[in-house]
Design a protein around this motif. Sequence first.
Motif, PDB file in Angstrom:
ATOM      1  N   PRO A   5       4.498 -17.379  -0.409  1.00 53.41           N
ATOM      2  CA  PRO A   5       3.081 -17.694  -0.609  1.00 53.41           C
ATOM      3  C   PRO A   5       2.552 -16.929  -1.824  1.00 53.41           C
ATOM      4  CG  PRO A   5       3.529 -17.136   1.683  1.00 53.41           C
ATOM      5  CD  PRO A   5       4.779 -16.837   0.910  1.00 53.41           C
ATOM      6  N   PRO A   6       1.679 -17.522  -2.614  1.00 48.55           N
ATOM      7  CA  PRO A   6       1.240 -16.911  -3.864  1.00 48.55           C
ATOM      8  C   PRO A   6       0.530 -15.569  -3.694  1.00 48.55           C
ATOM      9  CG  PRO A   6      -0.060 -18.867  -3.374  1.00 48.55           C
ATOM     10  CD  PRO A   6       1.062 -18.824  -2.379  1.00 48.55           C
ATOM     11  N   ASP A   7      -0.087 -15.329  -2.568  1.00 47.24           N
ATOM     12  CA  ASP A   7      -0.810 -14.069  -2.386  1.00 47.24           C
ATOM     13  C   ASP A   7      -0.056 -13.076  -1.501  1.00 47.24           C
ATOM     14  OD1 ASP A   7      -1.084 -15.649  -0.164  1.00 47.24           O
ATOM     15  OD2 ASP A   7      -3.222 -15.278   0.099  1.00 47.24           O
ATOM     16  N   ALA A   8       1.212 -13.320  -1.220  1.00 50.95           N
ATOM     17  CA  ALA A   8       1.975 -12.441  -0.322  1.00 50.95           C
ATOM     18  C   ALA A   8       2.098 -11.027  -0.883  1.00 50.95           C
ATOM     19  CB  ALA A   8       3.352 -13.030  -0.041  1.00 50.95           C
ATOM     20  N   ALA A   9       2.402 -10.884  -2.164  1.00 50.95           N
ATOM     21  CA  ALA A   9       2.555  -9.549  -2.757  1.00 50.95           C
ATOM     22  C   ALA A   9       1.230  -8.785  -2.726  1.00 50.95           C
ATOM     23  CB  ALA A   9       3.089  -9.650  -4.178  1.00 50.95           C
ATOM     24  N   LEU A  11      -1.209  -9.231  -0.576  1.00 56.11           N
ATOM     25  CA  LEU A  11      -1.443  -8.889   0.824  1.00 56.11           C
ATOM     26  C   LEU A  11      -0.592  -7.684   1.217  1.00 56.11           C
ATOM     27  CD1 LEU A  11      -2.595  -9.423   3.676  1.00 56.11           C
ATOM     28  CD2 LEU A  11      -0.637 -10.939   4.032  1.00 56.11           C
ATOM     29  N   ALA A  12       0.672  -7.683   0.820  1.00 56.78           N
ATOM     30  CA  ALA A  12       1.563  -6.572   1.161  1.00 56.78           C
ATOM     31  C   ALA A  12       1.039  -5.264   0.574  1.00 56.78           C
ATOM     32  CB  ALA A  12       2.980  -6.852   0.656  1.00 56.78           C
ATOM     33  N   GLN A  13       0.644  -5.281  -0.692  1.00 57.84           N
ATOM     34  CA  GLN A  13       0.157  -4.057  -1.323  1.00 57.84           C
ATOM     35  C   GLN A  13      -1.148  -3.566  -0.683  1.00 57.84           C
ATOM     36  OE1 GLN A  13       1.959  -2.209  -3.660  1.00 57.84           O
ATOM     37  NE2 GLN A  13       3.462  -3.692  -2.911  1.00 57.84           N
ATOM     38  N   ALA A  14      -2.040  -4.477  -0.346  1.00 57.31           N
ATOM     39  CA  ALA A  14      -3.297  -4.093   0.315  1.00 57.31           C
ATOM     40  C   ALA A  14      -3.030  -3.528   1.703  1.00 57.31           C
ATOM     41  CB  ALA A  14      -4.231  -5.302   0.401  1.00 57.31           C
ATOM     42  N   TRP A  15      -2.087  -4.113   2.421  1.00 61.37           N
ATOM     43  CA  TRP A  15      -1.740  -3.650   3.764  1.00 61.37           C
ATOM     44  C   TRP A  15      -1.125  -2.251   3.702  1.00 61.37           C
ATOM     45  CZ3 TRP A  15       3.365  -3.361   6.015  1.00 61.37           C
ATOM     46  CH2 TRP A  15       3.371  -3.147   7.393  1.00 61.37           C
ATOM     47  N   ILE A  16      -0.208  -2.011   2.764  1.00 61.98           N
ATOM     48  CA  ILE A  16       0.388  -0.681   2.610  1.00 61.98           C
ATOM     49  C   ILE A  16      -0.696   0.322   2.218  1.00 61.98           C
ATOM     50  CG2 ILE A  16       2.019   0.710   1.281  1.00 61.98           C
ATOM     51  CD1 ILE A  16       3.658  -1.945   0.888  1.00 61.98           C
ATOM     52  N   TYR A  17      -1.550  -0.066   1.268  1.00 68.42           N
ATOM     53  CA  TYR A  17      -2.625   0.820   0.821  1.00 68.42           C
ATOM     54  C   TYR A  17      -3.509   1.239   1.989  1.00 68.42           C
ATOM     55  CZ  TYR A  17      -6.546   2.616  -1.880  1.00 68.42           C
ATOM     56  OH  TYR A  17      -7.528   3.428  -2.390  1.00 68.42           O
ATOM     57  N   ARG A  18      -3.886   0.288   2.824  1.00 68.68           N
ATOM     58  CA  ARG A  18      -4.756   0.599   3.964  1.00 68.68           C
ATOM     59  C   ARG A  18      -4.105   1.645   4.865  1.00 68.68           C
ATOM     60  NH1 ARG A  18      -5.052  -4.066   6.761  1.00 68.68           N
ATOM     61  NH2 ARG A  18      -3.808  -3.280   8.467  1.00 68.68           N
ATOM     62  N   HIS A  19      -2.822   1.501   5.116  1.00 64.41           N
ATOM     63  CA  HIS A  19      -2.129   2.476   5.969  1.00 64.41           C
ATOM     64  C   HIS A  19      -1.998   3.834   5.291  1.00 64.41           C
ATOM     65  CE1 HIS A  19      -0.972   0.216   9.515  1.00 64.41           C
ATOM     66  NE2 HIS A  19      -0.868  -0.831   8.717  1.00 64.41           N
ATOM     67  N   GLN A  20      -1.805   3.846   3.998  1.00 62.85           N
ATOM     68  CA  GLN A  20      -1.581   5.100   3.285  1.00 62.85           C
ATOM     69  C   GLN A  20      -2.870   5.834   2.921  1.00 62.85           C
ATOM     70  OE1 GLN A  20       1.757   5.794   4.016  1.00 62.85           O
ATOM     71  NE2 GLN A  20       1.494   6.867   2.103  1.00 62.85           N
ATOM     72  N   PHE A  21      -3.980   5.119   2.800  1.00 61.10           N
ATOM     73  CA  PHE A  21      -5.208   5.752   2.338  1.00 61.10           C
ATOM     74  C   PHE A  21      -6.323   5.806   3.367  1.00 61.10           C
ATOM     75  CE2 PHE A  21      -3.019   5.192  -1.567  1.00 61.10           C
ATOM     76  CZ  PHE A  21      -3.477   6.216  -2.381  1.00 61.10           C
ATOM     77  N   CYS A  22      -6.158   5.164   4.492  1.00 59.83           N
ATOM     78  CA  CYS A  22      -7.245   5.131   5.468  1.00 59.83           C
ATOM     79  C   CYS A  22      -6.892   5.872   6.756  1.00 59.83           C
ATOM     80  CB  CYS A  22      -7.625   3.681   5.784  1.00 59.83           C
ATOM     81  SG  CYS A  22      -8.210   2.792   4.331  1.00 59.83           S
ATOM     82  N   GLY A  23      -5.822   6.642   6.740  1.00 63.57           N
ATOM     83  CA  GLY A  23      -5.391   7.359   7.929  1.00 63.57           C
ATOM     84  C   GLY A  23      -5.782   8.822   7.885  1.00 63.57           C
ATOM     85  N   ASP A  24      -5.420   9.513   8.931  1.00 64.48           N
ATOM     86  CA  ASP A  24      -5.680  10.936   9.071  1.00 64.48           C
ATOM     87  C   ASP A  24      -4.629  11.719   8.282  1.00 64.48           C
ATOM     88  OD1 ASP A  24      -6.402  13.447   9.945  1.00 64.48           O
ATOM     89  OD2 ASP A  24      -5.724  13.153  11.998  1.00 64.48           O
ATOM     90  N   CYS A  25      -5.021  12.822   7.676  1.00 65.32           N
ATOM     91  CA  CYS A  25      -4.091  13.644   6.896  1.00 65.32           C
ATOM     92  C   CYS A  25      -3.663  14.900   7.639  1.00 65.32           C
ATOM     93  CB  CYS A  25      -4.727  14.036   5.562  1.00 65.32           C
ATOM     94  SG  CYS A  25      -4.893  12.647   4.429  1.00 65.32           S
ATOM     95  N   PRO A 131       1.603  -8.067   9.069  1.00 63.70           N
ATOM     96  CA  PRO A 131       0.628  -9.163   9.059  1.00 63.70           C
ATOM     97  C   PRO A 131       1.368 -10.497   9.155  1.00 63.70           C
ATOM     98  CG  PRO A 131       0.142  -7.592   7.311  1.00 63.70           C
ATOM     99  CD  PRO A 131       1.481  -7.211   7.891  1.00 63.70           C
ATOM    100  N   ASP A 132       0.749 -11.495   9.746  1.00 66.99           N
ATOM    101  CA  ASP A 132       1.395 -12.790   9.984  1.00 66.99           C
ATOM    102  C   ASP A 132       2.085 -13.344   8.745  1.00 66.99           C
ATOM    103  OD1 ASP A 132       0.601 -12.718  12.604  1.00 66.99           O
ATOM    104  OD2 ASP A 132      -1.141 -14.021  12.310  1.00 66.99           O
ATOM    105  N   LEU A 133       1.413 -13.332   7.611  1.00 69.00           N
ATOM    106  CA  LEU A 133       1.964 -13.904   6.387  1.00 69.00           C
ATOM    107  C   LEU A 133       3.253 -13.204   5.946  1.00 69.00           C
ATOM    108  CD1 LEU A 133       1.502 -15.980   4.092  1.00 69.00           C
ATOM    109  CD2 LEU A 133       0.250 -14.194   2.890  1.00 69.00           C
ATOM    110  N   LEU A 134       3.413 -11.921   6.297  1.00 71.28           N
ATOM    111  CA  LEU A 134       4.584 -11.158   5.852  1.00 71.28           C
ATOM    112  C   LEU A 134       5.747 -11.204   6.831  1.00 71.28           C
ATOM    113  CD1 LEU A 134       2.825  -7.976   4.423  1.00 71.28           C
ATOM    114  CD2 LEU A 134       3.437 -10.090   3.232  1.00 71.28           C
ATOM    115  N   GLN A 135       5.530 -11.718   8.011  1.00 64.77           N
ATOM    116  CA  GLN A 135       6.585 -11.715   9.032  1.00 64.77           C
ATOM    117  C   GLN A 135       7.783 -12.574   8.666  1.00 64.77           C
ATOM    118  OE1 GLN A 135       4.976 -12.453  12.930  1.00 64.77           O
ATOM    119  NE2 GLN A 135       3.619 -10.680  12.819  1.00 64.77           N
ATOM    120  N   GLN A 145       8.517  -4.329  -1.955  1.00 63.63           N
ATOM    121  CA  GLN A 145       7.073  -4.084  -1.936  1.00 63.63           C
ATOM    122  C   GLN A 145       6.758  -2.613  -1.661  1.00 63.63           C
ATOM    123  OE1 GLN A 145       4.671  -6.264  -2.899  1.00 63.63           O
ATOM    124  NE2 GLN A 145       6.447  -7.498  -3.427  1.00 63.63           N
ATOM    125  N   PHE A 146       7.522  -1.984  -0.767  1.00 62.72           N
ATOM    126  CA  PHE A 146       7.301  -0.561  -0.494  1.00 62.72           C
ATOM    127  C   PHE A 146       7.632   0.275  -1.735  1.00 62.72           C
ATOM    128  CE2 PHE A 146       7.976  -2.056   3.967  1.00 62.72           C
ATOM    129  CZ  PHE A 146       6.690  -1.786   4.411  1.00 62.72           C
TER     130      PHE A 146
END
Length: 159
Positions: A5-9, A11-25, A131-135, A145-146
């Motif tokens: 899908p054209p937006d898969a990359a 989506l993957a980068q946004a999903w990784i970013y959310r996990h890496q930047f929105c969590g507890d340190c 996410p569904d699109l990445l499964q 992507q990682f």
Amino acid sequence: TVGHPPDAACLAQAWIYRHQFCGDCGANSTIGIPGSGYMVPTGLGSRWHLMGREIPRAIAENRTMRLWDPRKSGAFGCIYLRSSECPEASERCYFQTVDGCPQVDIWNVPDKPRRMASWRQGKVLRRAQLPDLLQTMSSLWLSSQFLFFVLQPRPQLHE
């Protein structure tokens, strides 16, 4: 890319970013990647491979992969990254930060991750956690992507 899908990359980068930047340190919420030492690869390729492998492991454990490279740690830097412009020998000199955690000055502080990355097998990220699109994406595509996330050059390196 062909068949994706054209937006898969994106989506993957946004999903990784959310996990890496929105969590507890905090110490119990992170997996640390030290500059060097026991159970940490010293060559750049193996080191970055480990970092690319630890992000999905951190996501599976609901943690943040944290680059643990205190500025004043001296011997803990990665020797291949040391230069006159980067005496701390850290990926932070060359690549954009991979986590939203503050960089510390010394090794032993309360926020030091209680778990450091190693080659030992840990929890594995399951497709159902994606996410569904990445499964439906291949393991190779997901791994790329990682690594793409980890190895984004700092803007001044483009100059």
